[in-house]
Design an enzyme around this catalytic site. Sequence first.
Site, mmCIF file in Angstrom:
data_model
loop_
_atom_site.group_PDB
_atom_site.id
_atom_site.type_symbol
_atom_site.label_atom_id
_atom_site.label_comp_id
_atom_site.label_asym_id
_atom_site.label_seq_id
_atom_site.Cartn_x
_atom_site.Cartn_y
_atom_site.Cartn_z
ATOM 1 C CE1 TYR A 3 -1.019 0.733 -6.582
ATOM 2 C CE2 TYR A 3 -1.688 -1.366 -7.531
ATOM 3 C CZ TYR A 3 -1.003 -0.657 -6.563
ATOM 4 O OH TYR A 3 -0.299 -1.323 -5.572
ATOM 5 C CB SER A 42 1.261 -4.407 -7.592
ATOM 6 O OG SER A 42 -0.026 -5.001 -7.555
HETATM 7 N N1 NAD Z 1 -1.431 -3.711 0.180
HETATM 8 C C1 NAD Z 1 -1.484 -4.339 -0.994
HETATM 9 O O1 NAD Z 1 -2.447 -5.108 -1.276
HETATM 10 C C2 NAD Z 1 -0.384 -4.177 -1.991
HETATM 11 C C3 NAD Z 1 -0.312 -5.118 -3.049
HETATM 12 C C4 NAD Z 1 0.697 -4.960 -3.998
HETATM 13 C C5 NAD Z 1 1.601 -3.936 -3.908
HETATM 14 N N2 NAD Z 1 1.510 -3.043 -2.876
HETATM 15 C C6 NAD Z 1 2.482 -1.945 -2.844
HETATM 16 O O2 NAD Z 1 3.249 -2.058 -1.660
HETATM 17 C C7 NAD Z 1 3.689 -0.753 -1.261
HETATM 18 C C8 NAD Z 1 3.334 -0.531 0.194
HETATM 19 O O3 NAD Z 1 1.919 -0.537 0.316
HETATM 20 P P1 NAD Z 1 1.168 -0.857 1.683
HETATM 21 O O4 NAD Z 1 0.114 -1.834 1.356
HETATM 22 O O5 NAD Z 1 2.147 -1.135 2.746
HETATM 23 O O6 NAD Z 1 0.425 0.540 1.896
HETATM 24 P P2 NAD Z 1 0.351 1.503 3.159
HETATM 25 O O7 NAD Z 1 -0.633 2.544 2.779
HETATM 26 O O8 NAD Z 1 0.111 0.709 4.389
HETATM 27 O O9 NAD Z 1 1.812 2.118 3.236
HETATM 28 C C9 NAD Z 1 2.280 3.009 2.262
HETATM 29 C C10 NAD Z 1 3.178 4.025 2.930
HETATM 30 O O10 NAD Z 1 3.662 4.895 1.913
HETATM 31 C C11 NAD Z 1 3.654 6.196 2.453
HETATM 32 N N3 NAD Z 1 3.622 7.188 1.385
HETATM 33 C C12 NAD Z 1 2.619 7.447 0.508
HETATM 34 N N4 NAD Z 1 2.944 8.486 -0.271
HETATM 35 C C13 NAD Z 1 4.185 8.886 0.115
HETATM 36 C C14 NAD Z 1 5.059 9.915 -0.298
HETATM 37 N N5 NAD Z 1 4.714 10.783 -1.260
HETATM 38 N N6 NAD Z 1 6.258 10.028 0.309
HETATM 39 C C15 NAD Z 1 6.616 9.170 1.314
HETATM 40 N N7 NAD Z 1 5.817 8.199 1.766
HETATM 41 C C16 NAD Z 1 4.618 8.055 1.164
HETATM 42 C C17 NAD Z 1 2.401 6.264 3.320
HETATM 43 O O11 NAD Z 1 2.460 7.337 4.237
HETATM 44 C C18 NAD Z 1 2.440 4.897 3.969
HETATM 45 O O12 NAD Z 1 3.170 4.922 5.178
HETATM 46 C C19 NAD Z 1 3.031 0.220 -2.240
HETATM 47 O O13 NAD Z 1 3.952 0.551 -3.245
HETATM 48 C C20 NAD Z 1 1.882 -0.572 -2.815
HETATM 49 O O14 NAD Z 1 1.506 -0.108 -4.089
HETATM 50 C C21 NAD Z 1 0.551 -3.152 -1.921
#
Ligand code: NAD
Length: 256
Positions: free
Chosen positions: A155, A142
């Site tokens: 985080y 991130s």
């Molecule tokens: N959305 C943002 O702004 C953003 C920005 C930077 C980085 N990220 C990173 O991108 C990645 C995806 O995030 P997203 O925005 O798609 O979020 P999201 O919540 O839409 O998707 C995350 C997925 O991870 C799954 N998950 C959570 N804990 C889990 C576990 N213990 N075992 C298996 N699956 C699990 C959830 O069920 C969900 O389907 C994450 O690592 C997040 O930190 C997101």
Amino acid sequence: MTKIAAITGAASGIGRGTAKRLLDEGWSVVVLDRDREGLETLCKDFTVYGDRLAALDCDVSSVESVVGAFQLLGRRFGRLNGLVCSAGVLRIGALEAMSVEDFDQLFAVNVRGLWLSAREAMPLLKLAGAEGELARIVFLASISGIRHKIDSDAYAATKSAVIALTKVMAVECAPYRVLVNAVAPATVDTPMVRPHLKPGSNTRYRTSGASPLGRIAQPEDVAAVIAFLMSENAGYVSGTVIPVDAGTVAAYVPPS
Ligand SMILES: NC(=O)c1ccc[n+]([C@@H]2O[C@H](COP(=O)([O-])OP(=O)(O)OC[C@H]3O[C@@H](n4cnc5c(N)ncnc54)[C@H](O)[C@@H]3O)[C@@H](O)[C@H]2O)c1
């Protein structure tokens, strides 16, 4: 031969967007998540891809669950060409507002879960690498792991840890032709942050800064960069962290 990718956290957001992108590019994709309902919905929405799509219930915070899932994957496919670790959680709060449970959960999923997934996938990726096939890992870091922001110290620390893992694994795995990279998105429009972005939402979430492009990212913006890292075009790219932030942190914008 069909390329096979496993994607953790694929039931939602960036993981789901990446699954679609790779399926559209001809990959076979195994989607892993702890959210069974989300996986069922995805499978219903993606029936057009037929047997190139498979779903596996997997909680990356559980050693048994991850070991079991990748053993199953090994028995079914014998090798793996790509792993995308998108499973992640977000907990917001300044030092004294953060519970120990939330802190532990962040590290259990974002760091240990990602490391464990890579460890269990590695023998299958090495087999592909040894055959001269694609063998790729892409981690979700991130931008907050690069330029930290207030109210999300834990985080941010998990995402800095992901960056460290990316770099060390890239060098350790190069002799096996397994390339390891990460993407570092700024705010992406997914269920993880959407509740915090609603007008009037009473949370302490803040973006990493205004996007110079005037919009936050969509999952497809991130999936496109992941697909590049998974492709033949990135054959000499390893140990890198690519910001997907439209230049949000490229230059300081002083208050006017
Ligand atoms: N959305 C943002 O702004 C953003 C920005 C930077 C980085 N990220 C990173 O991108 C990645 C995806 O995030 P997203 O925005 O798609 O979020 P999201 O919540 O839409 O998707 C995350 C997925 O991870 C799954 N998950 C959570 N804990 C889990 C576990 N213990 N075992 C298996 N699956 C699990 C959830 O069920 C969900 O389907 C994450 O690592 C997040 O930190 C997101």
